[in-house]
Design a protein around this motif. Structure first.
Motif, PDB file in Angstrom:
ATOM      1  N   VAL A 183      25.584 -24.808 -44.643  1.00  0.00           N
ATOM      2  CA  VAL A 183      25.462 -26.505 -43.658  1.00  0.00           C
ATOM      3  C   VAL A 183      24.709 -27.022 -43.662  1.00  0.00           C
ATOM      4  O   VAL A 183      24.014 -27.802 -44.052  1.00  0.00           O
ATOM      5  CB  VAL A 183      25.754 -26.323 -42.157  1.00  0.00           C
ATOM      6  CG1 VAL A 183      25.849 -27.496 -41.260  1.00  0.00           C
ATOM      7  CG2 VAL A 183      27.315 -26.029 -41.987  1.00  0.00           C
ATOM      8  N   ASP A 184      22.956 -25.886 -43.588  1.00  0.00           N
ATOM      9  CA  ASP A 184      21.537 -26.139 -43.899  1.00  0.00           C
ATOM     10  C   ASP A 184      21.613 -26.690 -45.522  1.00  0.00           C
ATOM     11  O   ASP A 184      20.733 -27.381 -45.697  1.00  0.00           O
ATOM     12  CB  ASP A 184      20.601 -24.897 -43.130  1.00  0.00           C
ATOM     13  CG  ASP A 184      19.078 -24.881 -43.529  1.00  0.00           C
ATOM     14  OD1 ASP A 184      19.340 -26.614 -43.110  1.00  0.00           O
ATOM     15  OD2 ASP A 184      18.250 -23.944 -43.782  1.00  0.00           O
ATOM     16  N   LEU A 185      22.448 -25.653 -46.144  1.00  0.00           N
ATOM     17  CA  LEU A 185      21.899 -26.538 -48.001  1.00  0.00           C
ATOM     18  C   LEU A 185      22.111 -28.294 -47.543  1.00  0.00           C
ATOM     19  O   LEU A 185      21.627 -27.860 -48.723  1.00  0.00           O
ATOM     20  CB  LEU A 185      22.627 -25.112 -48.419  1.00  0.00           C
ATOM     21  CG  LEU A 185      22.258 -24.939 -49.658  1.00  0.00           C
ATOM     22  CD1 LEU A 185      20.579 -24.025 -49.911  1.00  0.00           C
ATOM     23  CD2 LEU A 185      22.963 -23.528 -50.429  1.00  0.00           C
ATOM     24  N   ILE A 186      23.372 -27.819 -47.811  1.00  0.00           N
ATOM     25  CA  ILE A 186      23.863 -29.097 -47.468  1.00  0.00           C
ATOM     26  C   ILE A 186      22.761 -29.831 -47.558  1.00  0.00           C
ATOM     27  O   ILE A 186      22.512 -31.557 -47.843  1.00  0.00           O
ATOM     28  CB  ILE A 186      24.991 -29.219 -47.084  1.00  0.00           C
ATOM     29  CG1 ILE A 186      26.600 -28.680 -47.867  1.00  0.00           C
ATOM     30  CG2 ILE A 186      26.111 -30.754 -47.046  1.00  0.00           C
ATOM     31  CD1 ILE A 186      27.725 -28.175 -47.226  1.00  0.00           C
TER      32      ILE A 186
ATOM     33  N   HIS B 284      31.198 -30.118 -39.878  1.00  0.00           N
ATOM     34  CA  HIS B 284      30.545 -28.099 -40.402  1.00  0.00           C
ATOM     35  C   HIS B 284      29.948 -28.163 -39.333  1.00  0.00           C
ATOM     36  O   HIS B 284      29.568 -26.918 -39.139  1.00  0.00           O
ATOM     37  CB  HIS B 284      29.768 -28.193 -41.111  1.00  0.00           C
ATOM     38  CG  HIS B 284      31.460 -28.405 -42.653  1.00  0.00           C
ATOM     39  ND1 HIS B 284      31.613 -29.747 -42.966  1.00  0.00           N
ATOM     40  CD2 HIS B 284      31.241 -27.176 -43.846  1.00  0.00           C
ATOM     41  CE1 HIS B 284      32.034 -29.807 -43.721  1.00  0.00           C
ATOM     42  NE2 HIS B 284      32.257 -28.073 -44.032  1.00  0.00           N
ATOM     43  N   ILE B 285      29.214 -29.074 -38.982  1.00  0.00           N
ATOM     44  CA  ILE B 285      28.445 -28.461 -37.725  1.00  0.00           C
ATOM     45  C   ILE B 285      28.119 -28.097 -36.122  1.00  0.00           C
ATOM     46  O   ILE B 285      28.637 -27.108 -35.775  1.00  0.00           O
ATOM     47  CB  ILE B 285      26.620 -29.479 -37.408  1.00  0.00           C
ATOM     48  CG1 ILE B 285      26.085 -29.962 -38.568  1.00  0.00           C
ATOM     49  CG2 ILE B 285      26.061 -29.070 -35.837  1.00  0.00           C
ATOM     50  CD1 ILE B 285      24.913 -28.900 -38.242  1.00  0.00           C
ATOM     51  N   ILE B 286      29.407 -28.616 -36.105  1.00  0.00           N
ATOM     52  CA  ILE B 286      30.290 -28.873 -34.631  1.00  0.00           C
ATOM     53  C   ILE B 286      31.512 -27.325 -34.678  1.00  0.00           C
ATOM     54  O   ILE B 286      31.590 -26.592 -34.138  1.00  0.00           O
ATOM     55  CB  ILE B 286      31.353 -29.701 -34.515  1.00  0.00           C
ATOM     56  CG1 ILE B 286      30.833 -31.325 -34.214  1.00  0.00           C
ATOM     57  CG2 ILE B 286      32.274 -29.575 -33.933  1.00  0.00           C
ATOM     58  CD1 ILE B 286      31.108 -32.447 -34.071  1.00  0.00           C
ATOM     59  N   ILE B 287      31.977 -27.303 -36.464  1.00  0.00           N
ATOM     60  CA  ILE B 287      32.793 -25.603 -36.143  1.00  0.00           C
ATOM     61  C   ILE B 287      31.620 -24.749 -36.118  1.00  0.00           C
ATOM     62  O   ILE B 287      32.028 -23.247 -35.420  1.00  0.00           O
ATOM     63  CB  ILE B 287      33.130 -26.082 -37.897  1.00  0.00           C
ATOM     64  CG1 ILE B 287      34.191 -26.525 -37.483  1.00  0.00           C
ATOM     65  CG2 ILE B 287      33.734 -24.727 -37.604  1.00  0.00           C
ATOM     66  CD1 ILE B 287      34.934 -27.722 -38.908  1.00  0.00           C
ATOM     67  N   GLY B 288      30.044 -24.766 -37.383  1.00  0.00           N
ATOM     68  CA  GLY B 288      29.617 -23.918 -36.824  1.00  0.00           C
ATOM     69  C   GLY B 288      29.775 -23.449 -35.636  1.00  0.00           C
ATOM     70  O   GLY B 288      28.956 -22.049 -35.471  1.00  0.00           O
TER      71      GLY B 288
ATOM     72  N   THR C  65      27.242 -37.399 -44.144  1.00  0.00           N
ATOM     73  CA  THR C  65      26.336 -37.339 -42.961  1.00  0.00           C
ATOM     74  C   THR C  65      27.815 -36.990 -42.041  1.00  0.00           C
ATOM     75  O   THR C  65      27.723 -35.663 -40.954  1.00  0.00           O
ATOM     76  CB  THR C  65      25.617 -37.785 -42.499  1.00  0.00           C
ATOM     77  OG1 THR C  65      26.180 -38.482 -41.931  1.00  0.00           O
ATOM     78  CG2 THR C  65      24.682 -38.232 -43.393  1.00  0.00           C
ATOM     79  N   GLY C  66      28.660 -37.598 -41.727  1.00  0.00           N
ATOM     80  CA  GLY C  66      29.928 -37.607 -40.664  1.00  0.00           C
ATOM     81  C   GLY C  66      30.654 -35.887 -40.944  1.00  0.00           C
ATOM     82  O   GLY C  66      31.336 -34.963 -40.341  1.00  0.00           O
ATOM     83  N   LEU C  67      30.990 -35.658 -42.407  1.00  0.00           N
ATOM     84  CA  LEU C  67      31.722 -34.219 -42.789  1.00  0.00           C
ATOM     85  C   LEU C  67      30.456 -33.075 -42.167  1.00  0.00           C
ATOM     86  O   LEU C  67      30.534 -32.270 -41.983  1.00  0.00           O
ATOM     87  CB  LEU C  67      32.386 -33.749 -44.482  1.00  0.00           C
ATOM     88  CG  LEU C  67      33.530 -33.391 -44.316  1.00  0.00           C
ATOM     89  CD1 LEU C  67      34.129 -33.327 -44.067  1.00  0.00           C
ATOM     90  CD2 LEU C  67      33.139 -32.975 -46.008  1.00  0.00           C
TER      91      LEU C  67
END
Lengths: 95, 208
Positions: free
Chosen positions: B193-196, B155-159, B149-151
């Motif tokens: 990111v949503d998919l993961i 990805h959310i932050i990069i998004g 969940t951290g990784l």
């Protein structure tokens, strides 16, 4: 097919309907998790996740409207992942 | 190529939208393998420690997990709508939808903050005394929970950074109804990111 390099994309409403379907599947998966179905619980949860993924990939990510080579690539990467899982579990279970 | 594209080629000497999207997809496949490897580790350890995984998962807040699922799914919708809007030439709606997407991303991170800080307050974090005193299966569960969940949160932050960048480009008319492959690729990343999360959610929050 009707498209070459310019894609034919769905309208706003289609996306909203897909979103509603995704929310419906989410509520199903949360509800099912509360019911004790033994070993089928994980299977059902993964099946619902797979259906949700298919919706996101096909409509939101436009794979349905892309050229065929995109679908081939997607299938190839999916199969690669599947093979890695199957081979690892073969090794792990019959060691 | 349609005549429409040839007209656009006057302004854009070299442009290959299909190639650009394909490049994005190839990158997404490497992301799938990155997370796939972690899901593989998860699968093996869960198979080895089914009871410990269940016991540990019961402590996770299903309510926050469900809320974040709804938030991410909705942000995917607004991202898709933003792209549809720019394709139809509606720049205003596109900008609004990107703003809403950013808002949802922020909400997701706020929830994550409260979720994690509650866990920290209970002494459950990698290497904590409380966690190390537990059976191996639970240590593994929480290790995977924090890493995966951290990784994903990273990805959310990069998004968010990417969407901010796109927002500026749409406002500056660098992304238009005629030339929007950048926004489409940002959308592809956001949907991944949503998919993961679609898989993380049942595997961590919904074990019974």
């Amino acid at each position: 097919m009707e498209h070459t390099s310019k894609q034919k994309h769905p309208g706003y409403l289609t996306y909203v309907f897909v979103w509603l379907a995704l929310l419906a599947f989410t509520s199903i998966t949360v509800t099912v998790a509360g019911v004790s179905l033994g070993k089928y619980t994980l299977f059902i949860a993964l099946a619902i996740a797979a259906i949700k993924s298919a919706l996101v990939i096909n409509i939101f990510m436009h794979i349905k409207f892309e050229e065929k080579i995109f679908k081939v690539f997607l299938a190839l990467s999916g199969m690669t992942l599947l093979i890695i899982f199957v081979l690892t579990f073969f090794d792990f279970l019959f060691r | 190529m349609s005549s429409h594209d040839e007209a656009a080629a006057v302004h854009h000497v070299h442009r290959d939208d299909v190639g650009a999207r394909m490049g994005m997809w190839l990158f997404l496949f490497t992301e799938v393998l990155l997370f796939g490897g972690m899901f593989l580790v998860y699968a093996v350890y869960r198979y080895q420690n089914p009871d410990q995984f269940r016991a540990a998962a019961l402590e996770l807040n299903t309510g926050i997990g469900t809320l974040n699922t709804i938030i991410l799914l909705t942000s995917s919708l607004t991202m898709a709508l933003s792209i549809a809007a720019i394709q139809k030439g509606n720049r205003f709606l596109s900008v609004v939808m990107l703003d809403v997407t950013l808002l949802f991303a922020l909400l997701f991170m706020v929830n994550k903050y409260f979720e994690w800080s509650t866990k920290f307050a209970h002494g459950i974090y990698p290497g904590s005394k409380e966690l190390l005193g537990r059976p191996n299966g639970q240590i593994l569960f929480y290790g995977l929970y924090y890493v995966m969940t951290g990784l994903h949160a990273l990805h959310i932050i990069i998004g968010v950074v990417i969407i901010l960048f796109m927002l500026v480009q749409v406002m500056k008319k660098k992304i238009t109804s005629d030339n929007h492959v950048k926004l489409e690729n940002a959308g592809l990343y956001w949907h991944l990111v949503d998919l993961i999360w679609i898989f993380l959610f049942p595997l961590f929050y919904l074990i019974q």
